[in-house]
Write an enzyme that holds these catalytic residues in place. Structure first.
Site, mmCIF file in Angstrom:
data_model
loop_
_atom_site.group_PDB
_atom_site.id
_atom_site.type_symbol
_atom_site.label_atom_id
_atom_site.label_comp_id
_atom_site.label_asym_id
_atom_site.label_seq_id
_atom_site.Cartn_x
_atom_site.Cartn_y
_atom_site.Cartn_z
ATOM 1 N N ARG A 142 6.519 0.056 -1.915
ATOM 2 C CA ARG A 142 5.134 0.749 -0.535
ATOM 3 C C ARG A 142 6.602 -0.863 0.455
ATOM 4 O O ARG A 142 7.227 -1.541 -0.301
ATOM 5 C CB ARG A 142 4.316 0.258 -0.992
ATOM 6 C CG ARG A 142 3.531 1.443 -0.890
ATOM 7 C CD ARG A 142 2.166 1.121 -0.499
ATOM 8 N NE ARG A 142 1.302 2.377 -2.131
ATOM 9 C CZ ARG A 142 0.570 2.685 -2.773
ATOM 10 N NH1 ARG A 142 0.631 1.409 -3.339
ATOM 11 N NH2 ARG A 142 0.707 3.276 -3.085
ATOM 12 N N LYS B 200 -1.200 -1.918 -3.255
ATOM 13 C CA LYS B 200 -2.532 -1.239 -2.745
ATOM 14 C C LYS B 200 -3.385 -1.056 -3.174
ATOM 15 O O LYS B 200 -3.256 -0.117 -4.661
ATOM 16 C CB LYS B 200 -1.837 0.334 -1.787
ATOM 17 C CG LYS B 200 -3.517 0.754 -1.213
ATOM 18 C CD LYS B 200 -2.381 1.619 -0.417
ATOM 19 C CE LYS B 200 -3.144 3.151 0.558
ATOM 20 N NZ LYS B 200 -2.417 4.019 0.790
ATOM 21 N N HIS C 254 8.763 3.862 4.209
ATOM 22 C CA HIS C 254 7.562 4.861 3.807
ATOM 23 C C HIS C 254 8.711 6.105 2.409
ATOM 24 O O HIS C 254 8.357 7.008 1.592
ATOM 25 C CB HIS C 254 6.609 5.304 4.136
ATOM 26 C CG HIS C 254 5.389 5.582 2.979
ATOM 27 N ND1 HIS C 254 5.129 4.248 2.310
ATOM 28 C CD2 HIS C 254 5.635 6.655 2.349
ATOM 29 C CE1 HIS C 254 3.751 5.329 1.700
ATOM 30 N NE2 HIS C 254 3.597 6.862 1.885
ATOM 31 N N ARG D 136 10.100 5.875 -0.764
ATOM 32 C CA ARG D 136 9.516 6.251 -1.498
ATOM 33 C C ARG D 136 9.615 7.575 -1.493
ATOM 34 O O ARG D 136 8.912 8.064 -3.099
ATOM 35 C CB ARG D 136 8.063 5.532 -0.762
ATOM 36 C CG ARG D 136 6.742 5.596 -2.335
ATOM 37 C CD ARG D 136 5.829 4.791 -1.606
ATOM 38 N NE ARG D 136 4.163 5.622 -2.155
ATOM 39 C CZ ARG D 136 4.308 4.500 -2.924
ATOM 40 N NH1 ARG D 136 4.513 3.795 -3.953
ATOM 41 N NH2 ARG D 136 2.789 5.313 -3.235
ATOM 42 N N HIS E 136 -0.521 5.817 -7.394
ATOM 43 C CA HIS E 136 -1.730 7.016 -6.859
ATOM 44 C C HIS E 136 -3.189 7.079 -7.696
ATOM 45 O O HIS E 136 -2.454 7.014 -9.139
ATOM 46 C CB HIS E 136 -1.212 8.347 -7.112
ATOM 47 C CG HIS E 136 0.103 8.463 -6.176
ATOM 48 N ND1 HIS E 136 0.859 9.347 -5.645
ATOM 49 C CD2 HIS E 136 0.039 7.531 -4.919
ATOM 50 C CE1 HIS E 136 1.541 9.461 -4.998
ATOM 51 N NE2 HIS E 136 1.276 8.347 -4.322
ATOM 52 N N TYR F 30 4.970 16.318 -4.128
ATOM 53 C CA TYR F 30 5.765 16.082 -4.444
ATOM 54 C C TYR F 30 6.425 16.986 -5.068
ATOM 55 O O TYR F 30 7.727 17.223 -4.106
ATOM 56 C CB TYR F 30 6.106 15.113 -5.105
ATOM 57 C CG TYR F 30 5.751 13.104 -4.159
ATOM 58 C CD1 TYR F 30 6.184 12.867 -3.190
ATOM 59 C CD2 TYR F 30 5.035 12.604 -4.915
ATOM 60 C CE1 TYR F 30 6.341 12.053 -2.145
ATOM 61 C CE2 TYR F 30 4.588 11.471 -3.784
ATOM 62 C CZ TYR F 30 5.198 11.049 -2.808
ATOM 63 O OH TYR F 30 5.046 10.314 -1.681
#
Length: 270
Positions: free
Chosen positions: A128, A153, A217, A220, A243, A252
């Site tokens: 990120r 995150k 982003h 990513r 995640h 994805y």
């Protein structure tokens, strides 16, 4: 009103919220209190719902719900005001992924070594923007060939792979720029700015003749999608991206152009 904001900030810090989240929630609460200009305990659930309904975007709506729900829970001790206020259903929009050929063109358009090093880290690790900005020189482990991401995150630490190609670029960059503490220093500060990163990526995309919207982003997303297309297991991609839930990573598979284009359509059987 200032005391409410300060108490809210203290409560969020006590609960280990990130400074980015605290800043965002403080802004929402400040605007909310200014708009009503009355004691928050007297603002009704109906009034709050009308206020939320007037949000200009879904992202602002989600931000407002997150901030105000926690304010009424932590500070006002009135959690029931949000008992019947839910987050909006997520929009099913998929970003337009760059092909590997387009990524190569983006890299070839890059004429600055520091910018190139940043592009390599984004694309090779799926990091990120905030994680890249906070990277320290000591986070690069060339012995184990990993990059450590501390407190990403969700306040989680994780490791991502360091490729030989990226390491080679980073070494060239280090010898030329000699960064101090943080891996990427800004022109007038110890950390590179998010706005500068957005701007140069957009400029190189235009220079490369890429008509899609290109932003940090997106690299990513490209990393995860191209890993999936190359056969990497979704659970591994989940760990690399940090995640919490596999369902976040599964999107994805839906972004994969190769997966869709490989489908044999029914007209081939006619």
């Amino acid at each position: 009103m200032i005391q409410y904001i300060q108490i809210f900030e203290d409560e969020l810090r006590d609960r280990n919220y990130s400074e980015n989240t605290i800043s965002s929630y403080r802004s929402v609460l400040s605007q909310f209190l200014a708009d009503f200009d009355t004691e928050p305990e007297y603002i009704s659930e109906k009034e709050i719902k009308i206020y939320l309904r007037n949000s200009k975007s879904q992202s602002l709506l989600k931000q407002r719900i997150g901030a105000l729900k926690r304010f009424y829970q932590y500070v006002m001790k009135q959690p029931l005001k949000f008992k019947y206020i839910d987050y909006p259903r997520p929009e099913e929009r998929l970003p337009e992924i760059l092909s590997q050929a387009e990524v190569k063109r983006l890299f070839e358009a890059c004429s600055n070594l520091k910018h190139l090093a940043i592009l390599y880290i984004f694309y090779s690790t799926g990091m990120r923007k905030s994680e890249l900005i906070n990277l320290k020189i000591t986070d690069i482990d060339s012995e184990q060939m990993i990059i450590r991401i501390e407190q990403g995150k969700g306040k989680k630490d994780r490791n991502v792979p360091l490729s030989e190609k990226t390491l080679k670029i980073l070494r060239k960059y280090y010898r030329k720029y000699k960064p101090n503490y943080y891996l990427f220093n800004g022109q007038f500060s110890n950390q590179y700015s998010a706005e500068s990163i957005r701007n140069f990526i957009k400029d190189y995309a235009e220079k490369a003749g890429i008509r899609k919207r290109v932003y940090p982003h997106l690299l990513r997303h490209c990393n995860a999608t191209h890993l999936y297309e190359s056969g990497t297991d979704l659970s591994v991609i989940q760990d690399l991206l940090g995640h919490r839930q596999i369902k976040t990573t599964k999107r994805y598979a839906r972004m994969s152009i190769k997966r869709i284009s490989a489908v044999v359509t029914p007209d081939n059987f006619i």
